[in-house]
Design a protein around this motif. Structure first.
Motif, mmCIF file in Angstrom:
data_model
loop_
_atom_site.group_PDB
_atom_site.id
_atom_site.type_symbol
_atom_site.label_atom_id
_atom_site.label_comp_id
_atom_site.label_asym_id
_atom_site.label_seq_id
_atom_site.Cartn_x
_atom_site.Cartn_y
_atom_site.Cartn_z
ATOM 1 N N LYS A 346 0.836 -1.190 0.000
ATOM 2 C CA LYS A 346 0.000 0.000 0.000
ATOM 3 C C LYS A 346 0.875 1.246 0.000
ATOM 4 C CE LYS A 346 -3.916 2.307 0.615
ATOM 5 N NZ LYS A 346 -5.041 2.283 -0.335
ATOM 6 N N LEU A 347 0.727 2.081 -1.031
ATOM 7 C CA LEU A 347 1.487 3.329 -1.127
ATOM 8 C C LEU A 347 0.611 4.495 -0.712
ATOM 9 C CD1 LEU A 347 3.321 2.850 -4.555
ATOM 10 C CD2 LEU A 347 4.352 2.751 -2.288
ATOM 11 N N GLN A 348 1.206 5.440 -0.004
ATOM 12 C CA GLN A 348 0.482 6.639 0.383
ATOM 13 C C GLN A 348 1.412 7.838 0.382
ATOM 14 O OE1 GLN A 348 -0.883 6.385 4.514
ATOM 15 N NE2 GLN A 348 0.487 4.653 4.820
ATOM 16 N N LEU A 349 0.811 9.024 0.352
ATOM 17 C CA LEU A 349 1.564 10.276 0.360
ATOM 18 C C LEU A 349 1.478 10.923 1.727
ATOM 19 C CD1 LEU A 349 0.282 11.823 -2.997
ATOM 20 C CD2 LEU A 349 2.607 11.085 -2.587
ATOM 21 N N GLU A 350 2.607 11.396 2.241
ATOM 22 C CA GLU A 350 2.531 12.190 3.455
ATOM 23 C C GLU A 350 1.914 13.548 3.124
ATOM 24 O OE1 GLU A 350 6.351 13.069 5.099
ATOM 25 O OE2 GLU A 350 6.895 14.476 3.508
ATOM 26 N N SER A 351 1.437 14.234 4.129
ATOM 27 C CA SER A 351 0.694 15.478 3.917
ATOM 28 C C SER A 351 1.482 16.504 3.111
ATOM 29 C CB SER A 351 0.287 16.079 5.270
ATOM 30 O OG SER A 351 -0.588 15.214 5.951
ATOM 31 N N ALA A 352 2.773 16.646 3.405
ATOM 32 C CA ALA A 352 3.583 17.636 2.687
ATOM 33 C C ALA A 352 3.701 17.273 1.209
ATOM 34 C CB ALA A 352 4.963 17.743 3.320
ATOM 35 N N ALA A 353 3.779 15.975 0.911
ATOM 36 C CA ALA A 353 3.862 15.542 -0.491
ATOM 37 C C ALA A 353 2.529 15.772 -1.201
ATOM 38 C CB ALA A 353 4.252 14.073 -0.560
ATOM 39 N N THR A 372 5.347 11.514 -12.724
ATOM 40 C CA THR A 372 5.962 12.020 -11.498
ATOM 41 C C THR A 372 5.688 11.080 -10.332
ATOM 42 O OG1 THR A 372 5.713 14.307 -12.278
ATOM 43 C CG2 THR A 372 6.084 13.981 -9.921
ATOM 44 N N LEU A 373 4.451 10.622 -10.211
ATOM 45 C CA LEU A 373 4.119 9.674 -9.144
ATOM 46 C C LEU A 373 4.919 8.383 -9.288
ATOM 47 C CD1 LEU A 373 0.256 10.034 -8.685
ATOM 48 C CD2 LEU A 373 1.985 10.177 -6.873
ATOM 49 N N GLU A 374 5.060 7.900 -10.522
ATOM 50 C CA GLU A 374 5.828 6.680 -10.751
ATOM 51 C C GLU A 374 7.280 6.872 -10.320
ATOM 52 O OE1 GLU A 374 5.198 5.990 -14.879
ATOM 53 O OE2 GLU A 374 3.343 4.850 -14.575
ATOM 54 N N SER A 375 7.833 8.046 -10.612
ATOM 55 C CA SER A 375 9.237 8.316 -10.273
ATOM 56 C C SER A 375 9.459 8.330 -8.760
ATOM 57 C CB SER A 375 9.678 9.649 -10.872
ATOM 58 O OG SER A 375 9.594 9.626 -12.286
ATOM 59 N N GLN A 382 9.179 2.221 2.964
ATOM 60 C CA GLN A 382 8.068 1.805 3.820
ATOM 61 C C GLN A 382 6.693 2.220 3.266
ATOM 62 O OE1 GLN A 382 10.846 3.458 5.802
ATOM 63 N NE2 GLN A 382 11.620 1.358 5.586
ATOM 64 N N GLY A 383 6.597 2.326 1.937
ATOM 65 C CA GLY A 383 5.301 2.587 1.324
ATOM 66 C C GLY A 383 4.805 4.014 1.461
ATOM 67 N N VAL A 384 5.664 4.940 1.912
ATOM 68 C CA VAL A 384 5.245 6.330 2.112
ATOM 69 C C VAL A 384 6.066 7.233 1.198
ATOM 70 C CG1 VAL A 384 4.982 8.234 3.742
ATOM 71 C CG2 VAL A 384 4.607 5.870 4.501
ATOM 72 N N ILE A 385 5.370 7.991 0.361
ATOM 73 C CA ILE A 385 6.030 8.956 -0.518
ATOM 74 C C ILE A 385 6.105 10.286 0.231
ATOM 75 C CG2 ILE A 385 5.841 10.239 -2.686
ATOM 76 C CD1 ILE A 385 4.330 7.824 -3.827
ATOM 77 N N ARG A 386 7.332 10.762 0.426
ATOM 78 C CA ARG A 386 7.538 11.969 1.233
ATOM 79 C C ARG A 386 8.028 13.119 0.362
ATOM 80 N NH1 ARG A 386 8.894 7.521 4.296
ATOM 81 N NH2 ARG A 386 7.949 7.482 6.393
ATOM 82 N N LEU A 387 7.884 14.314 0.888
ATOM 83 C CA LEU A 387 8.381 15.495 0.185
ATOM 84 C C LEU A 387 9.883 15.375 -0.057
ATOM 85 C CD1 LEU A 387 7.777 18.291 -0.992
ATOM 86 C CD2 LEU A 387 8.182 19.257 1.286
#
Length: 467
Positions: A346-353, A372-375, A382-387
């Motif tokens: 499960k992938l998710q974005l942190e609030s700043a991202a 951009t999301l793919e990159s 840990q499944g979290v995309i951060r700024l």
């Protein structure tokens, strides 16, 4: 009536030149609960089918004026969208078997046994109705799988989805216009997948990517010896699309000589392979796309006016992503779900991202957003995309150059509202998918149950769920 879901008794068309036989067969089949009509020859059959949508055809092999079984055999594929049962004499058994090879359902020898006729007809009608139900079910499943790809809550995307659903089952030609990267091919594929041609090929041709001197042979194919290097016959893309959909992307870049040849294909449904003398027939549904203004190209003499009116049919216009920014949260969610399947977590974005994605200017439209999301997903931990992942790819600097709203001190109040709206929408969707079970919903969202309860209370969503 053999199926309670059928809106009318099954319709049978009897095609036989003997009036007495037709009358007896009509009476017998009417007693079985069918609607029945008769025709005396092939021309009469074609005329009757325009008003009487038969579910089954009983077709005699020897029909006037020539009484030539070969002519009847040749017509079987024309009528085979519904079961065709051949009526034949014993001496014509081999011809009847040929008819089955041509697409007929079965054959019955004359003189006809009424009990056998009733059984064969009932079996064929049941098969036809089941096939119709399967097609309807398949179309429903295809709508579920393709319409989400046309993601967005904006009025524009609601209009696009409505047009796609209404146009897809028809044969009308479609022209999809708009900037590059706005999903023109996605719309075109949806038109194909939601159409009766979905089980046939979808052939995509980028008219600007193929050199002008090769485009004709790529589309039409060629025969052996047509030019140097043509050491064998080769089927073209037009023939590959036969029965399905031909998608001509960036049709505005098609050279004028090819426009003339395409116009003939659309007018006559025929073409000649390069170097060939044998005319080939095709049956295609045409969908075209362009980011150019075709009426302007017509005025400049760069695009044929007659071809323009041939291809435009219904026009579906796409717009730049910056003109429907309210769709960005749903697009992010849709692409993240695809990437989660790809990466097995499960992938998710942190609030700043999330804030960065919502604030960014997207000159490359949906395609740029997806890339951009793919990159950033490729380097997420840990499944979290951060700024920080965005900054690591040097995307942050590019954004601040092109979007002054992200400069320090910018007013982010509207951004906070977009983030809030996205969280509410995700929670509502998770609760619906999990049938109100907060524990399952929290796992689907990748947060703790307590965290979900706090968000539900914060956003006033207390009516959601009961566990």
């Amino acid at each position: 009536m053999f199926n309670a879901t059928t809106p009318h008794p099954a319709r049978i068309l009897i095609v036989d030149d003997e009036p007495a036989f037709r009358l007896l067969a009509e009476r017998f089949l009417q007693q079985q609960g069918y609607q029945v009509a008769g025709a005396a020859n092939l021309d009469d059959t074609r005329s009757k089918l325009q008003q009487f949508d038969a579910d089954l055809i009983l077709l005699d092999l020897a029909l006037p004026p020539a009484f030539d079984p070969a002519a009847t055999l040749a017509a079987v594929p024309e009528f085979s969208s519904r079961p065709v049962i051949i009526l034949t004499g014993h001496a014509e058994r081999e011809l009847a078997l040929q008819a089955i090879a041509q697409g007929a359902w079965d054959f019955i020898a004359k003189p006809i046994d009424p009990e056998l006729l009733a059984v064969v007809v009932k079996r064929a009608i049941t098969k036809h109705q089941l096939e119709k139900e399967v097609r309807q079910l398949k179309q429903g499943l295809q709508q579920q799988s393709f319409l989400p790809k046309l993601a967005g809550h904006s009025r524009h995307m609601e209009t696009v989805r409505t047009l796609v659903q209404r146009i897809a089952p028809t044969e009308v030609r479609v022209l999809v216009t708009g900037p590059s990267g706005t999903g023109k091919e996605v719309i075109s594929r949806a038109l194909h997948e939601l159409s009766p041609r979905a089980d046939k090929a979808f052939v995509s041709v980028h008219c600007g990517a193929i050199p002008a001197d090769l485009l004709e042979s790529e589309l039409f194919g060629y025969v052996k010896g047509a030019f140097t290097g043509a050491d064998k016959d080769r089927q073209g893309l037009l023939k590959l699309a036969d029965g399905g959909t031909l998608f001509l992307d960036e049709i505005g870049e098609m050279p004028l000589p090819m426009q003339v040849k395409l116009l003939r294909v659309l007018q006559e449904g025929t073409f000649y392979p390069v170097g060939g003398r044998e005319q080939q027939k095709i049956d295609i549904r045409l969908v075209s796309a362009t980011n150019a203004n075709l009426p302007d190209l017509v005025k400049q003499g760069k695009f044929r006016e007659d071809l323009y009116y041939r291809i435009k049919g219904v026009t579906i216009e796409t717009v730049a992503l910056d003109e429907r920014r309210e769709d960005i949260p749903l697009l992010i969610q849709f692409f993240l779900e695809q990437l989660s399947v790809q990466y097995g977590q499960k992938l998710q974005l942190e609030s700043a991202a999330i804030s960065w994605f919502l604030q960014k200017h997207w000159p490359g439209n949906v395609r740029e957003l997806k890339n951009t999301l793919e990159s950033v997903a490729a380097i997420a931990q840990q499944g979290v995309i951060r700024l920080a992942d965005i900054q690591l790819l040097h995307l942050e600097h590019q954004t601040r150059e092109t979007d002054p709203e992200l400069e320090p001190g910018a007013d982010l109040s509207s951004l906070d509202e977009q983030v809030k709206a996205l969280e509410i929408r995700l929670i509502q969707q998770a609760m619906v998918q999990c049938h109100g079970n907060k524990s399952q919903a929290s796992r689907a969202l990748g947060i703790s149950r307590q965290g979900l309860l706090k968000k539900i209370e914060r956003y006033g969503l207390t009516e959601l769920g009961d566990d």
